[in-house]
Design a protein around this motif. Structure first.
Motif, PDB file in Angstrom:
ATOM      1  N   THR A  55       0.844  -1.188   0.000  1.00 27.83           N
ATOM      2  CA  THR A  55       0.000   0.000   0.000  1.00 27.83           C
ATOM      3  C   THR A  55       0.880   1.239   0.000  1.00 27.83           C
ATOM      4  O   THR A  55       2.102   1.148   0.108  1.00 27.83           O
ATOM      5  N   ILE A  56       0.219   2.375  -0.110  1.00 27.47           N
ATOM      6  CA  ILE A  56       0.954   3.643  -0.128  1.00 27.47           C
ATOM      7  C   ILE A  56       1.654   3.862   1.209  1.00 27.47           C
ATOM      8  O   ILE A  56       2.656   4.566   1.298  1.00 27.47           O
ATOM      9  N   TYR A  57       1.143   3.199   2.267  1.00 26.85           N
ATOM     10  CA  TYR A  57       1.749   3.374   3.590  1.00 26.85           C
ATOM     11  C   TYR A  57       3.066   2.625   3.734  1.00 26.85           C
ATOM     12  O   TYR A  57       3.802   2.834   4.685  1.00 26.85           O
ATOM     13  N   ASP A  58       3.341   1.709   2.794  1.00 29.41           N
ATOM     14  CA  ASP A  58       4.587   0.949   2.875  1.00 29.41           C
ATOM     15  C   ASP A  58       5.741   1.645   2.172  1.00 29.41           C
ATOM     16  O   ASP A  58       6.875   1.198   2.246  1.00 29.41           O
ATOM     17  N   ARG A  59       5.433   2.699   1.439  1.00 29.70           N
ATOM     18  CA  ARG A  59       6.485   3.327   0.640  1.00 29.70           C
ATOM     19  C   ARG A  59       7.095   4.505   1.390  1.00 29.70           C
ATOM     20  O   ARG A  59       6.376   5.353   1.899  1.00 29.70           O
ATOM     21  N   PRO A  60       8.436   4.544   1.465  1.00 34.14           N
ATOM     22  CA  PRO A  60       9.056   5.665   2.171  1.00 34.14           C
ATOM     23  C   PRO A  60       8.845   6.972   1.409  1.00 34.14           C
ATOM     24  O   PRO A  60       8.780   6.986   0.180  1.00 34.14           O
ATOM     25  N   LEU A  61       8.732   8.069   2.181  1.00 33.13           N
ATOM     26  CA  LEU A  61       8.425   9.357   1.550  1.00 33.13           C
ATOM     27  C   LEU A  61       9.639  10.002   0.897  1.00 33.13           C
ATOM     28  O   LEU A  61       9.507  10.816  -0.004  1.00 33.13           O
ATOM     29  N   LEU A 113       3.912  17.415   1.752  1.00 32.10           N
ATOM     30  CA  LEU A 113       5.047  16.535   1.477  1.00 32.10           C
ATOM     31  C   LEU A 113       6.367  17.284   1.637  1.00 32.10           C
ATOM     32  O   LEU A 113       7.313  16.790   2.266  1.00 32.10           O
ATOM     33  N   HIS A 116       7.136  17.910   5.215  1.00 30.01           N
ATOM     34  CA  HIS A 116       7.545  16.682   5.898  1.00 30.01           C
ATOM     35  C   HIS A 116       8.987  16.335   5.557  1.00 30.01           C
ATOM     36  O   HIS A 116       9.771  15.965   6.416  1.00 30.01           O
TER      37      HIS A 116
END
Lengths: 242, 181
Positions: A55-61, A113, A116
């Protein structure tokens, strides 16, 4: 083929499993055999643990911080955006307003973004609360995050205290757009204006932002992003000064 | 000991809320005047006793086991919690105008509850009600929630300032709460 035993399996993974079966030579030999054969295959594939979906939550920003987008691909996408929008509006003002709205959606995300990425590592993350530093950060950081280079100039209107301008000599998003003569009022940088408006709104400086063509002899693409601040912003700046 | 988290949009609409029962023992056992009006399970004193009696890990299970009590008490208690969170917004708004920090610790107090907040650059407010002081844990918790929120924003199918319904988001926030609070 039997119905998949786990309905939670994504359509993609089951269909991929099926197609790989059909392609493999071993499976093709059983394709015309007794109907029980495929059911054995189904249980075999079902017993394999399904990989958890990314998911998008698994990808580092921060991984894509320096990643670049193909300018050609973007130019194509943006031209489609403009054409799509143009089919659905009645005039130039309406078209610019819609492009502004689309940019606004981008701007909200850019702001969160960017902040952050810049502040998450800091001990005490900070926000911008004064207008001029915020404007400077739009000029350099937002422009760098979105276009890969800072804007060319910031100007303050002489006549109106509530008007500021960000000037880009050659905005990358309109580099491949030539506006027809009968629509010379149109500036597709309204999209950029929307981004700026979203960033200012998010930081708590409500403003109306518009884009204007201001070509010179040397710079035919020169564009001015005009920021007209709401009165509350000026009042607040005045209050913070003391 | 419980924690209550609220995510609020710039127009103060609640987008996400979470109630977390910490398995860590409560340090404070002082009861305030209002606490006597609340069901006994909601006060920190009772949580402390439970933890002492049954050990740290089973304390949370005990809460779930007596589900009926929790639901009834939660219904009564819930509006008080929401009111405290809402009331603190005025204070947060005032600080946000002058102070440029994102993490605002202990902005407001109401009986046994302390309110800490985190404001993102896009003016989203995370409000946390807690009983004990735990500045570092709360700060790390807010940082993780912030990162999760930014990721939610980046999802092109998520419309900004609408309630967050992603189960993955919920699971990650719960895991983070378990780790830090």
């Amino acid at each position: 083929m039997h119905a998949a035993p786990h309905p939670r399996f994504s359509v993609l993974s089951t269909s991929a499993a099926q197609s790989s079966e059909h392609l493999s030579p071993a499976a093709s030999s059983t394709r015309f055999s007794l109907p029980s054969a495929p059911s054995i295959n189904t249980t075999a594939t079902a017993s394999k643990p399904a990989a958890p979906r990314q998911t998008i939550y698994d990808r580092p920003l921060n991984k894509t911080r320096t990643a670049e987008v193909s300018a050609a691909a973007f130019a194509f996408l943006f031209s489609e955006v403009v054409q799509y929008t143009q089919k659905r509006v009645s005039g130039i003002n309406d078209l610019e307003r819609r492009l502004n709205t689309l940019g606004y959606r981008v701007g909200m995300r850019v702001l969160e973004l960017m902040a952050h990425r810049n502040e998450a590592a800091a001990k005490a993350p900070r926000r911008e609360i004064r207008f001029l530093p915020a404007l400077m950060s739009i000029h350099t950081q937002v422009w760098r995050a979105v276009f890969g280079k800072p804007a060319d100039a910031i100007e303050k209107s002489v006549e109106n205290a509530d008007e500021y301008m960000i000037i880009d000599n050659d905005p990358p998003i309109t580099r491949n757009i030539s506006v027809p003569r009968d629509m010379s009022q149109l500036s597709c940088s309204s999209f950029t204006a929307g981004i700026v408006e979203a960033v200012l709104d998010g930081l708590g400086f409500p403003a109306r932002v518009t884009a204007h063509n201001t070509p010179t002899d040397q710079l035919p693409n020169r564009t001015t992003i005009l920021i007209k601040l709401e009165k509350s912003v000026l009042d607040r700046e005045e209050a913070l000064k003391t | 000991m419980s924690h209550h988290l609220f995510l609020l949009s710039p127009s103060d609409t609640p987008l996400y809320s979470l109630t977390h029962f910490s398995s860590k023992p409560a340090q404070t056992t002082t009861t305030s005047p209002l606490a006597s009006n609340l069901p006994s399970w909601s006060t920190s004193a009772f949580a402390g006793t439970l933890t002492a009696l049954s050990g740290a890990t089973s304390a949370t299970q005990a809460y779930h086991a007596q589900g009926g009590t929790v639901r009834m008490g939660g219904g009564q208690d819930r509006h008080v919690i929401q009111m405290i969170a809402n009331a603190s917004l005025d204070v947060i708004e005032e600080i946000v105008r002058k102070d440029n920090l994102m993490y605002l610790k202990s902005v407001d107090k109401f009986n046994e509850w302390t309110v800490s907040a985190f404001v993102t650059p896009g003016n989203m407010k995370f409000v946390l009600l807690h009983e004990a002081r735990n500045d570092d844990g709360i700060k790390s918790f807010f940082h993780e929630v912030w990162e999760l929120y930014v990721k939610t924003m980046l999802n092109p199918f998520h419309t900004a300032h609408t309630p967050i319904r992603s189960p993955v988001f919920d699971a990650r926030v719960r895991a983070s709460a378990k780790k830090h609070l």
